[in-house]
Motif scaffolding. Sequence first.
Motif, PDB file in Angstrom:
ATOM      1  N   THR A  16       0.841  -1.199   0.000  1.00  0.00           N
ATOM      2  CA  THR A  16       0.000   0.000   0.000  1.00  0.00           C
ATOM      3  C   THR A  16       0.875   1.248   0.000  1.00  0.00           C
ATOM      4  O   THR A  16       0.833   2.030  -0.937  1.00  0.00           O
ATOM      5  N   LEU A  17       1.673   1.429   1.053  1.00  0.00           N
ATOM      6  CA  LEU A  17       2.598   2.564   1.096  1.00  0.00           C
ATOM      7  C   LEU A  17       3.875   2.283   0.317  1.00  0.00           C
ATOM      8  O   LEU A  17       4.423   3.170  -0.334  1.00  0.00           O
ATOM      9  N   ILE A  18       4.364   1.045   0.447  1.00  0.00           N
ATOM     10  CA  ILE A  18       5.604   0.659  -0.234  1.00  0.00           C
ATOM     11  C   ILE A  18       5.397  -0.650  -0.983  1.00  0.00           C
ATOM     12  O   ILE A  18       4.471  -1.409  -0.687  1.00  0.00           O
ATOM     13  N   ARG A  19       6.256  -0.873  -1.956  1.00  0.00           N
ATOM     14  CA  ARG A  19       6.207  -2.136  -2.696  1.00  0.00           C
ATOM     15  C   ARG A  19       6.378  -3.291  -1.718  1.00  0.00           C
ATOM     16  O   ARG A  19       7.203  -3.242  -0.809  1.00  0.00           O
ATOM     17  N   ASP A  20       5.582  -4.327  -1.908  1.00  0.00           N
ATOM     18  CA  ASP A  20       5.630  -5.486  -1.023  1.00  0.00           C
ATOM     19  C   ASP A  20       6.818  -6.370  -1.383  1.00  0.00           C
ATOM     20  O   ASP A  20       6.862  -6.957  -2.455  1.00  0.00           O
ATOM     21  N   VAL A  21       7.788  -6.411  -0.480  1.00  0.00           N
ATOM     22  CA  VAL A  21       8.910  -7.337  -0.571  1.00  0.00           C
ATOM     23  C   VAL A  21       8.723  -8.281   0.608  1.00  0.00           C
ATOM     24  O   VAL A  21       8.893  -7.874   1.761  1.00  0.00           O
ATOM     25  N   PRO A  22       8.293  -9.521   0.361  1.00  0.00           N
ATOM     26  CA  PRO A  22       7.960 -10.415   1.475  1.00  0.00           C
ATOM     27  C   PRO A  22       9.067 -10.515   2.523  1.00  0.00           C
ATOM     28  O   PRO A  22      10.239 -10.706   2.199  1.00  0.00           O
ATOM     29  N   TYR A  23       8.654 -10.307   3.760  1.00  0.00           N
ATOM     30  CA  TYR A  23       9.532 -10.413   4.927  1.00  0.00           C
ATOM     31  C   TYR A  23      10.776  -9.536   4.779  1.00  0.00           C
ATOM     32  O   TYR A  23      11.879  -9.933   5.122  1.00  0.00           O
ATOM     33  N   ASN A  24      10.576  -8.325   4.326  1.00  0.00           N
ATOM     34  CA  ASN A  24      11.692  -7.420   4.113  1.00  0.00           C
ATOM     35  C   ASN A  24      12.246  -6.889   5.435  1.00  0.00           C
ATOM     36  O   ASN A  24      11.523  -6.285   6.211  1.00  0.00           O
ATOM     37  N   GLY A  25      13.519  -7.099   5.643  1.00  0.00           N
ATOM     38  CA  GLY A  25      14.207  -6.552   6.790  1.00  0.00           C
ATOM     39  C   GLY A  25      15.300  -5.575   6.388  1.00  0.00           C
ATOM     40  O   GLY A  25      16.100  -5.162   7.218  1.00  0.00           O
ATOM     41  N   ASP A  26      15.350  -5.209   5.110  1.00  0.00           N
ATOM     42  CA  ASP A  26      16.414  -4.353   4.592  1.00  0.00           C
ATOM     43  C   ASP A  26      15.848  -3.028   4.087  1.00  0.00           C
ATOM     44  O   ASP A  26      15.122  -2.995   3.091  1.00  0.00           O
ATOM     45  N   PRO A  27      16.177  -1.919   4.744  1.00  0.00           N
ATOM     46  CA  PRO A  27      15.663  -0.616   4.327  1.00  0.00           C
ATOM     47  C   PRO A  27      15.992  -0.260   2.875  1.00  0.00           C
ATOM     48  O   PRO A  27      15.295   0.537   2.253  1.00  0.00           O
ATOM     49  N   TYR A  29      15.543  -1.966   0.348  1.00  0.00           N
ATOM     50  CA  TYR A  29      14.505  -2.488  -0.554  1.00  0.00           C
ATOM     51  C   TYR A  29      13.188  -1.714  -0.471  1.00  0.00           C
ATOM     52  O   TYR A  29      12.213  -2.088  -1.100  1.00  0.00           O
ATOM     53  N   VAL A  30      13.161  -0.659   0.302  1.00  0.00           N
ATOM     54  CA  VAL A  30      11.941   0.139   0.443  1.00  0.00           C
ATOM     55  C   VAL A  30      11.764   1.010  -0.803  1.00  0.00           C
ATOM     56  O   VAL A  30      12.605   1.852  -1.105  1.00  0.00           O
ATOM     57  N   VAL A  31      10.656   0.768  -1.508  1.00  0.00           N
ATOM     58  CA  VAL A  31      10.304   1.554  -2.696  1.00  0.00           C
ATOM     59  C   VAL A  31       8.860   2.018  -2.524  1.00  0.00           C
ATOM     60  O   VAL A  31       7.941   1.193  -2.470  1.00  0.00           O
ATOM     61  N   PRO A  32       8.638   3.329  -2.406  1.00  0.00           N
ATOM     62  CA  PRO A  32       7.273   3.836  -2.241  1.00  0.00           C
ATOM     63  C   PRO A  32       6.400   3.495  -3.447  1.00  0.00           C
ATOM     64  O   PRO A  32       6.867   3.480  -4.588  1.00  0.00           O
ATOM     65  N   MET A  33       5.139   3.233  -3.177  1.00  0.00           N
ATOM     66  CA  MET A  33       4.169   2.982  -4.237  1.00  0.00           C
ATOM     67  C   MET A  33       3.820   4.302  -4.928  1.00  0.00           C
ATOM     68  O   MET A  33       3.893   5.371  -4.315  1.00  0.00           O
ATOM     69  N   PRO A  34       3.420   4.224  -6.204  1.00  0.00           N
ATOM     70  CA  PRO A  34       3.025   5.434  -6.930  1.00  0.00           C
ATOM     71  C   PRO A  34       1.855   6.138  -6.246  1.00  0.00           C
ATOM     72  O   PRO A  34       1.013   5.491  -5.642  1.00  0.00           O
ATOM     73  N   THR A  35       1.802   7.407  -6.343  1.00  0.00           N
ATOM     74  CA  THR A  35       0.757   8.325  -5.857  1.00  0.00           C
ATOM     75  C   THR A  35       0.757   8.517  -4.343  1.00  0.00           C
ATOM     76  O   THR A  35       0.004   9.350  -3.843  1.00  0.00           O
ATOM     77  N   VAL A  36       1.593   7.783  -3.619  1.00  0.00           N
ATOM     78  CA  VAL A  36       1.585   7.877  -2.158  1.00  0.00           C
ATOM     79  C   VAL A  36       2.064   9.242  -1.672  1.00  0.00           C
ATOM     80  O   VAL A  36       1.463   9.828  -0.765  1.00  0.00           O
ATOM     81  N   ALA A  37       3.134   9.773  -2.235  1.00  0.00           N
ATOM     82  CA  ALA A  37       3.670  11.054  -1.770  1.00  0.00           C
ATOM     83  C   ALA A  37       2.628  12.158  -1.893  1.00  0.00           C
ATOM     84  O   ALA A  37       2.393  12.912  -0.943  1.00  0.00           O
ATOM     85  N   ASP A  38       1.990  12.250  -3.064  1.00  0.00           N
ATOM     86  CA  ASP A  38       0.975  13.285  -3.264  1.00  0.00           C
ATOM     87  C   ASP A  38      -0.221  13.078  -2.342  1.00  0.00           C
ATOM     88  O   ASP A  38      -0.770  14.039  -1.800  1.00  0.00           O
ATOM     89  N   ALA A  39      -0.621  11.823  -2.164  1.00  0.00           N
ATOM     90  CA  ALA A  39      -1.771  11.525  -1.307  1.00  0.00           C
ATOM     91  C   ALA A  39      -1.489  11.921   0.139  1.00  0.00           C
ATOM     92  O   ALA A  39      -2.327  12.556   0.797  1.00  0.00           O
ATOM     93  N   LEU A  40      -0.316  11.560   0.642  1.00  0.00           N
ATOM     94  CA  LEU A  40       0.036  11.927   2.014  1.00  0.00           C
ATOM     95  C   LEU A  40       0.131  13.444   2.153  1.00  0.00           C
ATOM     96  O   LEU A  40      -0.316  14.014   3.155  1.00  0.00           O
ATOM     97  N   ASP A  70      11.829  -2.406  12.469  1.00  0.00           N
ATOM     98  CA  ASP A  70      11.936  -1.008  12.865  1.00  0.00           C
ATOM     99  C   ASP A  70      12.806  -0.219  11.890  1.00  0.00           C
ATOM    100  O   ASP A  70      12.525   0.952  11.601  1.00  0.00           O
ATOM    101  N   ALA A  71      13.869  -0.838  11.357  1.00  0.00           N
ATOM    102  CA  ALA A  71      14.742  -0.161  10.391  1.00  0.00           C
ATOM    103  C   ALA A  71      13.993   0.118   9.085  1.00  0.00           C
ATOM    104  O   ALA A  71      14.132   1.199   8.499  1.00  0.00           O
ATOM    105  N   VAL A  72      13.192  -0.840   8.632  1.00  0.00           N
ATOM    106  CA  VAL A  72      12.378  -0.632   7.427  1.00  0.00           C
ATOM    107  C   VAL A  72      11.353   0.472   7.692  1.00  0.00           C
ATOM    108  O   VAL A  72      11.160   1.367   6.863  1.00  0.00           O
ATOM    109  N   ASN A  73      10.713   0.423   8.854  1.00  0.00           N
ATOM    110  CA  ASN A  73       9.729   1.458   9.198  1.00  0.00           C
ATOM    111  C   ASN A  73      10.382   2.839   9.254  1.00  0.00           C
ATOM    112  O   ASN A  73       9.785   3.829   8.810  1.00  0.00           O
ATOM    113  N   ALA A  74      11.591   2.906   9.783  1.00  0.00           N
ATOM    114  CA  ALA A  74      12.300   4.185   9.838  1.00  0.00           C
ATOM    115  C   ALA A  74      12.582   4.705   8.426  1.00  0.00           C
ATOM    116  O   ALA A  74      12.487   5.915   8.179  1.00  0.00           O
TER     117      ALA A  74
END
Length: 178
Positions: A16-27, A29-40, A70-74
Amino acid sequence: MATRVPRAVLFDRDGTLIRDVPYNGDPEYVVPMPTVADALGALRRRGVLVGVVSNQSGIARGLLTRREVDAVNARVDGLRGPFDVWRICPQGEDDGCACRKPAPGMVVSACRALGVAPSETALIGDIAADMGAASAAGVHGILVPNTTTRRDEVRGAAEVAATVGEAVRRLLGEGGST
């Protein structure tokens, strides 16, 4: 559709907010989904509180540590935050907790932390568990399907939007086209 602008909008994290990378523990790999920045941005300009509610069963399964989550969330917070509240459920599907979506616990807890009633809140997510949590908590749910959302989840959703941006425009009373 919402009849008034919500005081808070909660988002699922993965898919929803970021691309789903199953069980991602590595920041990294965080890629925001399209339209999220403008929506927020649109929500924040209107004074709407924003938060995240995310199942993270990889912790219970031993695939991730809380520190990695927590690192991914940060990283998410650094790219698209700050978010007003974060709620994470580290439990597995069979643990029977009250917070894991589709249970309402995280949503209710986030509303309480924000000082808003569930009836003044919306939840945007990409799967049926998100919509189940919204319904169980008494918040307005909008499903934003992605390539992994099942057809039956789309059919079962009370409201569906093509993008997060479209969902937010609807919530703000600005129409729903992408």
